[in-house]
Design a protein around this motif. Structure first.
Motif, PDB file in Angstrom:
ATOM      1  N   ARG A  13      53.580 -11.747  46.130  1.00  0.00           N
ATOM      2  CA  ARG A  13      54.526 -12.827  46.352  1.00  0.00           C
ATOM      3  C   ARG A  13      54.488 -13.835  45.197  1.00  0.00           C
ATOM      4  NH1 ARG A  13      58.400 -12.210  49.461  1.00  0.00           N
ATOM      5  NH2 ARG A  13      56.962 -11.275  50.983  1.00  0.00           N
ATOM      6  N   ILE A  14      53.284 -14.147  44.700  1.00  0.00           N
ATOM      7  CA  ILE A  14      53.173 -15.103  43.580  1.00  0.00           C
ATOM      8  C   ILE A  14      53.737 -14.489  42.296  1.00  0.00           C
ATOM      9  CG2 ILE A  14      51.550 -16.444  42.213  1.00  0.00           C
ATOM     10  CD1 ILE A  14      49.727 -16.587  44.608  1.00  0.00           C
ATOM     11  N   ARG A  15      53.503 -13.175  42.075  1.00  0.00           N
ATOM     12  CA  ARG A  15      54.072 -12.515  40.888  1.00  0.00           C
ATOM     13  C   ARG A  15      55.603 -12.558  40.935  1.00  0.00           C
ATOM     14  NH1 ARG A  15      50.169  -8.340  42.074  1.00  0.00           N
ATOM     15  NH2 ARG A  15      48.345  -8.520  40.703  1.00  0.00           N
ATOM     16  N   HIS A  16      56.162 -12.331  42.096  1.00  0.00           N
ATOM     17  CA  HIS A  16      57.617 -12.403  42.222  1.00  0.00           C
ATOM     18  C   HIS A  16      58.124 -13.806  41.884  1.00  0.00           C
ATOM     19  CE1 HIS A  16      61.644 -11.800  43.916  1.00  0.00           C
ATOM     20  NE2 HIS A  16      61.465 -12.942  44.557  1.00  0.00           N
ATOM     21  N   HIS A  17      57.413 -14.816  42.341  1.00  0.00           N
ATOM     22  CA  HIS A  17      57.800 -16.201  42.036  1.00  0.00           C
ATOM     23  C   HIS A  17      57.718 -16.474  40.535  1.00  0.00           C
ATOM     24  CE1 HIS A  17      57.970 -20.547  42.143  1.00  0.00           C
ATOM     25  NE2 HIS A  17      56.760 -20.623  41.627  1.00  0.00           N
ATOM     26  N   VAL A  18      56.671 -15.992  39.881  1.00  0.00           N
ATOM     27  CA  VAL A  18      56.505 -16.211  38.434  1.00  0.00           C
ATOM     28  C   VAL A  18      57.572 -15.460  37.661  1.00  0.00           C
ATOM     29  CG1 VAL A  18      54.966 -15.768  36.489  1.00  0.00           C
ATOM     30  CG2 VAL A  18      54.044 -16.691  38.603  1.00  0.00           C
ATOM     31  N   LEU A  19      57.867 -14.215  38.062  1.00  0.00           N
ATOM     32  CA  LEU A  19      58.853 -13.405  37.351  1.00  0.00           C
ATOM     33  C   LEU A  19      60.256 -13.959  37.536  1.00  0.00           C
ATOM     34  CD1 LEU A  19      59.614 -10.842  35.769  1.00  0.00           C
ATOM     35  CD2 LEU A  19      59.705  -9.625  37.946  1.00  0.00           C
ATOM     36  N   TRP A  64      45.889 -13.515  34.009  1.00  0.00           N
ATOM     37  CA  TRP A  64      46.259 -12.165  33.572  1.00  0.00           C
ATOM     38  C   TRP A  64      46.802 -11.324  34.716  1.00  0.00           C
ATOM     39  CZ3 TRP A  64      47.459 -11.446  28.947  1.00  0.00           C
ATOM     40  CH2 TRP A  64      46.788 -12.087  27.905  1.00  0.00           C
ATOM     41  N   ASP A  65      46.321 -11.575  35.928  1.00  0.00           N
ATOM     42  CA  ASP A  65      46.884 -10.845  37.062  1.00  0.00           C
ATOM     43  C   ASP A  65      48.339 -11.209  37.291  1.00  0.00           C
ATOM     44  OD1 ASP A  65      44.526  -9.553  37.443  1.00  0.00           O
ATOM     45  OD2 ASP A  65      43.845 -10.764  39.133  1.00  0.00           O
ATOM     46  N   LEU A  66      48.719 -12.451  37.012  1.00  0.00           N
ATOM     47  CA  LEU A  66      50.103 -12.854  37.205  1.00  0.00           C
ATOM     48  C   LEU A  66      50.985 -12.484  36.022  1.00  0.00           C
ATOM     49  CD1 LEU A  66      49.894 -16.362  38.911  1.00  0.00           C
ATOM     50  CD2 LEU A  66      50.009 -14.107  39.937  1.00  0.00           C
ATOM     51  N   GLU A  67      50.499 -12.668  34.808  1.00  0.00           N
ATOM     52  CA  GLU A  67      51.327 -12.386  33.637  1.00  0.00           C
ATOM     53  C   GLU A  67      51.438 -10.902  33.324  1.00  0.00           C
ATOM     54  OE1 GLU A  67      50.710 -14.698  30.202  1.00  0.00           O
ATOM     55  OE2 GLU A  67      51.412 -16.521  31.221  1.00  0.00           O
ATOM     56  N   SER A  68      50.825 -10.061  34.151  1.00  0.00           N
ATOM     57  CA  SER A  68      51.048  -8.623  34.014  1.00  0.00           C
ATOM     58  C   SER A  68      52.484  -8.244  34.336  1.00  0.00           C
ATOM     59  CB  SER A  68      50.088  -7.855  34.926  1.00  0.00           C
ATOM     60  OG  SER A  68      50.297  -8.205  36.288  1.00  0.00           O
ATOM     61  N   VAL A  69      53.247  -9.167  34.964  1.00  0.00           N
ATOM     62  CA  VAL A  69      54.659  -8.882  35.233  1.00  0.00           C
ATOM     63  C   VAL A  69      55.474  -8.893  33.951  1.00  0.00           C
ATOM     64  CG1 VAL A  69      54.476  -9.846  37.527  1.00  0.00           C
ATOM     65  CG2 VAL A  69      55.178 -11.327  35.659  1.00  0.00           C
ATOM     66  N   PHE A  70      54.991  -9.542  32.888  1.00  0.00           N
ATOM     67  CA  PHE A  70      55.699  -9.587  31.622  1.00  0.00           C
ATOM     68  C   PHE A  70      55.150  -8.568  30.636  1.00  0.00           C
ATOM     69  CE2 PHE A  70      55.797 -14.052  33.211  1.00  0.00           C
ATOM     70  CZ  PHE A  70      57.135 -14.078  33.534  1.00  0.00           C
ATOM     71  N   THR A  71      53.832  -8.490  30.498  1.00  0.00           N
ATOM     72  CA  THR A  71      53.209  -7.576  29.544  1.00  0.00           C
ATOM     73  C   THR A  71      51.771  -7.337  29.967  1.00  0.00           C
ATOM     74  OG1 THR A  71      52.740  -7.183  27.202  1.00  0.00           O
ATOM     75  CG2 THR A  71      52.468  -9.424  28.005  1.00  0.00           C
ATOM     76  N   GLN A  72      51.069  -6.522  29.198  1.00  0.00           N
ATOM     77  CA  GLN A  72      49.681  -6.207  29.479  1.00  0.00           C
ATOM     78  C   GLN A  72      48.805  -6.772  28.364  1.00  0.00           C
ATOM     79  OE1 GLN A  72      48.408  -4.719  32.188  1.00  0.00           O
ATOM     80  NE2 GLN A  72      50.449  -4.554  33.102  1.00  0.00           N
ATOM     81  N   PHE A 127      57.854  -5.453  40.379  1.00  0.00           N
ATOM     82  CA  PHE A 127      57.125  -6.644  40.817  1.00  0.00           C
ATOM     83  C   PHE A 127      57.980  -7.552  41.703  1.00  0.00           C
ATOM     84  CE2 PHE A 127      55.137  -5.461  36.768  1.00  0.00           C
ATOM     85  CZ  PHE A 127      53.839  -5.291  37.193  1.00  0.00           C
ATOM     86  N   ARG A 128      59.243  -7.209  41.890  1.00  0.00           N
ATOM     87  CA  ARG A 128      60.097  -8.005  42.753  1.00  0.00           C
ATOM     88  C   ARG A 128      59.884  -7.587  44.204  1.00  0.00           C
ATOM     89  NH1 ARG A 128      63.819 -10.867  39.799  1.00  0.00           N
ATOM     90  NH2 ARG A 128      64.110 -10.192  37.633  1.00  0.00           N
TER      91      ARG A 128
END
Length: 928
Positions: A483-489, A560-568, A585-586
């Motif tokens: 849910r937090i990754r979706h919010h960040v993305l 890093w767990d959250l910004e994995s939605v953009f890159t590695q 990730f959505r």
């Protein structure tokens, strides 16, 4: 012997460097451009001589060169030399104390105290004298340096012998022999008659430090526990007394030395026992609630063998409560903080019977406050008599407010309440504690470790909300992170910007409170996009907890767990790794049903209902979205289920209850009914064709530059030169002025590109082929890429005069006359004959009627250039009744005969036409 001599030289240089406050390494850098660390011998000794004034003998130079010529190539290693001179301590040598590794020069001002050293007897006598002077100065608070600074106008640390004798501060038992011994020891051999008082001052300071280290009774206190625990652990009562005094001093800001200093006239740090007892009672006796017995125990602890008390040690401990003196000089020390609740105002203890009665009274008042929804704190605060809100009121004010709020209690119960909430220092009532006890919703004041009677028959000590257990079993960490990754993305957030300011040391971990604050800034709060509950935050803290510091969170892992939605991370080390698509990730909104797991019957009902609604909407051409938008006040794409049913009724899209339940199950979530997704299936929009590539190809084809055909160009050099000369004469152009700026050296040549640029500045408006003709004609034979522009300029200037006319005074100069443009037009013989017959007809009628041709032509010639357009020319002849005499073919022949180019357009030179008509009509010049 050589080593000792080198050491003496280094000590001398070290003393001079410290005296002048310079870094020797700065002077060698100018000779070492490559920063190799080596300079030549000449540069090495020249630097020491010019910058420090150290002139060495040839023998000393050989010794220094032998030591620092490491590679034996004639170059000295100045870096090793500077390290020896500016020697601090070796960070790699952990076995030795860094203080013992430092090399400190003895002479601060670089003097040698005597050419002949003093005798051992005089040295021992001088040492005793300095110790005696140091004790005297410490006792009386005398600083030798300040005594002589008024005589030292240049601040060089030196005074004359007479000034040294005149202002010597004592002690009084120093006789003339001792003074002479001091003068002999500290005189300046380089400047006879001067005494270096600054060296004497530093020797006294050094001796005082050695004496302080040797004194075991007044040794340096380097541990914080020396300030906080002055009493051995054998007497816990005394320790409790010290804790009470320390807390009272810290809370009330008491300066304890002020209450003892007046009794100590000599500032010795010792007073009598009675003076100590009186001062302590006056300073903090009431605030700390000290009894006579406790004060006596403290006095016994600091008592000396002669019966007096060392108040200075006591004051040092109290003044540095919960702190360490000179903490900026002790960066490795850790300060012991007071325990939680130690600085709060505690409530008095009472007997069990009294506690039980107070609990009953407080609960009764609390019930009335809850029923009547009273806000009590504002009423008590108005009676707070202190400017900074002392949080206490008098007992009379307390009773008046209870009566004003209709919270009436008996006199005995009122006395119990006053005793329970009495402030120990002032004797008044602590009203915030009372309000917090009777008003369960009041959180404006917090009491830690304070007794709060809340319920009858239960313990009066309250529990903080953080100590209450919370159910975290229902929280799934994977779903929460998704849910937090979706919010960040979705919002394209840079997570690091919300946490890195809290991590000033870049350690990768921050406290939990700061982590919660960063999450709130990220939008994970009640007023943000996602409400992060306390159980969810607790699970996050446990998942990212720092194993070495349990009270902190490793926010870098969370990043890093959250910004994995953009890159590695470290993607450059894995060139073959494929980054997953961002669509995975959505996640849908909470409460959305996973339609893949729905029953077949449920799916069949949904498909049948949607197909029927879709056909009806298409037949009636329903515009459904505005109806839903009227109910969507927040424009978030959601309405309630009741509003959805109401919208379908307004659109006359009827469905049964099972069908309505199936549709709601598909498009409903915790936010509401997603009518945007419903309308996308009810009335799917036409899919847009991707025509970007086609548009891109069309734009490229449009932007491709194609050379246009050149019109009206000169194909030979003679006609081109005649064209240019004509333009130069008519517009009076100085060609050389536009070309000489490109020839800075006045060589008479310029690049072909510059030649083209100069022709454009002249506004010749030449075509590409015409410029190529000029470049080929005036090309330089020495440099083919250059043009002899001076020859071209002379050719253009020849239309005005002949070059070097002073050498040919008899030469007849003929000025260039530009040819008339229309006279250059040539027609075929048959066409010329036909045009001549037409002109004769026109001239005959003009002669008979004596016509004026110029006025009508001039009306159309607004710029007075002698030309009109072809349509205007024909209109003028028609107005003169001459157009009927000329056929279309003859008009075209006249156009060609009198044609001129004006701005790329073919016009007619009416002046030449009129002159020819007047000549044929035998009119006099310019008549009529």
């Amino acid at each position: 012997m050589a080593t000792a001599t080198v050491a003496e030289i280094e000590n001398n240089i070290r003393t001079i460097a410290q005296t002048n406050r310079v870094r020797i390494s700065e002077f060698f850098l100018d000779f070492d451009k490559l920063r190799s660390g080596y300079v030549t011998e000449t540069q090495f000794f020249r630097t020491l001589w010019l910058n420090l004034g150290v002139k060495m003998t040839p023998g000393e130079e050989k010794l220094m060169a032998a030591k620092y010529d490491i590679n034996r190539n004639g170059r000295l290693n100045y870096r090793v030399f500077c390290d020896n001179i500016e020697k601090g301590f070796d960070p790699n040598d952990v076995r030795r104390d860094p203080v013992t590794q430092k090399v400190i020069p003895e002479e601060f001002l670089g003097t040698q105290r005597s050419v002949r050293p003093l005798s051992p007897k005089s040295e021992s006598r001088l040492e005793e004298l300095l110790k005696h002077m140091g004790q005297f100065y410490k006792y009386h608070g005398i600083n030798l340096r300040t005594c002589y600074e008024d005589f030292d106008r240049h601040h060089i640390g030196k005074v004359t012998e007479s000034q040294f004798y005149r202002n010597f501060p004592g002690p009084a038992d120093v006789d003339s022999e001792d003074m002479y011994l001091l003068v002999m020891k500290y005189r300046d051999p380089g400047n006879p008659g001067l005494v270096v008082y600054l060296n004497l001052h530093h020797d006294l300071v050094a001796i005082a430090q050695k004496m302080a280290l040797a004194d075991t009774s007044l040794s340096d206190i380097t541990n914080v526990t020396d300030y906080l625990v002055p009493e051995p652990e054998a007497d816990p009562t005394l320790q409790q007394s010290f804790d009470k005094i320390r807390v009272a001093v810290f809370k009330n800001g008491v300066r304890t030395p002020e209450f003892f200093r007046d009794h100590d006239k000599l500032r010795s740090g010792i007073i009598t026992e009675n003076q100590f007892v009186c001062g302590l009672s006056l300073a903090i006796g009431k605030e700390a609630q000290l009894s006579r017995n406790e004060i006596q125990k403290i006095a016994e602890f600091y008592k000396t063998p002669d019966g007096r008390v060392r108040y200075k040690e006591f004051c040092d401990m109290m003044e540095n409560a919960f702190n360490i003196p000179d903490l900026d000089k002790k960066p490795t020390e850790s300060v012991v903080r007071p325990p939680r609740g130690a600085l709060s105002r505690t409530l008095k203890g009472m007997t069990p019977e009294e506690e039980e009665r107070v609990v009953k009274v407080v609960n009764e008042i609390a019930d009335q406050v809850a029923k009547r929804r009273l806000m009590m704190y504002q009423y008590f605060k108005d009676f707070d008599r202190g400017r900074g809100y002392t949080r206490v009121i008098t007992k009379t004010q307390f009773g008046r407010l209870l009566h004003f709020l209709s919270l009436n209690v008996t006199s005995e119960d009122f006395k119990l309440l006053c005793r329970k909430f009495e402030d120990p220092a002032t004797g008044d009532v602590n009203y915030p504690a009372f309000v917090q006890t009777v008003d369960r919703e009041f959180v404006g004041f917090t009491m830690n470790d304070a007794e709060q009677p809340m319920e009858e028959g239960k313990s009066s000590k309250s529990k903080s909300p953080t100590e209450m257990t919370m159910d975290i079993s229902q929280v799934n960490i994977e779903d929460l992170l998704a849910r937090i990754r979706h919010h960040v993305l979705t919002n394209r957030l840079r997570v690091a910007e919300y946490f890195q300011d809290y991590d000033t040391l870049r350690s990768g971990s921050i406290s939990k409170s700061r982590f919660r604050r960063g999450l709130a800034l990220l939008g994970l709060s009640k007023i943000g996009h996602h409400d992060l509950t306390d159980p969810q935050f607790t699970v996050l803290c446990k998942y990212y907890e720092n194993t070495q510091k349990p009270d902190q969170v490793v926010w870098v892992r969370f990043l890093w767990d959250l910004e994995s939605v953009f890159t590695q991370p470290n993607l450059e080390k894995m060139p073959t790794y494929r980054v997953p698509a961002q669509e995975i990730f959505r996640v849908p909104k909470p409460g959305t049903m996973d339609w893949r797991y729905a029953s077949e019957e449920h799916q069949a009902i949904f498909e049948e209902a949607m197909e029927r609604l879709r056909q009806r909407a298409n037949q009636r051409r329903v515009l459904a979205k505005p109806v839903f938008q009227d109910f969507d006040r927040h424009n978030n794409g959601y309405v309630t289920q009741g509003q959805f049913r109401q919208c379908l009724t307004m659109l006359e899209l009827h469905a049964s209850d099972p069908e309505m339940a199936a549709i709601e199950a598909k498009f409903c979530n915790d936010t509401g009914f997603n009518y945007i997704a419903f309308l996308a299936e009810l009335q799917p929009p036409e899919k847009q064709q991707l025509r970007y590539l086609e548009r891109l190809q069309d734009m490229r084809a449009t932007n491709q530059k194609k050379k246009l055909p050149e019109l009206n160009i000169c194909t030979d050099f003679e006609s081109l030169i005649a064209k240019l000369k004509t333009k130069v004469v008519r517009e009076r152009i100085r060609v050389l002025e536009f070309m000489r700026d490109y020839d800075k050296l006045r060589t008479g040549r310029m690049l072909k590109t510059s030649f083209r640029r100069a022709l454009d500045l002249c506004k010749f408006e030449l075509k590409e082929s015409e410029v190529a003709i000029l470049e080929d004609k005036y090309k330089s034979f020495q440099q083919p890429e250059y043009v002899e522009y001076l020859k071209f300029s002379d050719e253009m200037e020849s239309v005005f005069t002949t070059k070097e006319l002073e050498k040919a005074p008899m030469l007849d100069v003929e000025q260039f006359k530009p040819p008339v443009e229309w006279e250059q037009n040539q027609l075929l013989p048959e066409a010329e004959e036909m045009a001549k017959r037409c002109m004769d007809r026109l001239a005959e009628k003009v002669r008979k009627h004596r016509m004026q041709l110029f006025p009508l032509f001039e009306d159309y010639d607004r710029v007075h250039n002698g030309t009109v357009s072809r349509s205007q020319f024909r209109r003028v002849l028609s107005e003169l009744d001459l157009g009927s005499l000329v056929s279309d073919q003859e008009f075209n022949l006249i156009y060609e005969k009198f044609d001129v180019k004006v701005g790329g357009k073919d016009d007619v030179n009416y002046i030449g036409f009129c002159d020819m008509i007047y000549d044929l009509a035998k009119f006099e010049w310019r008549k009529p």
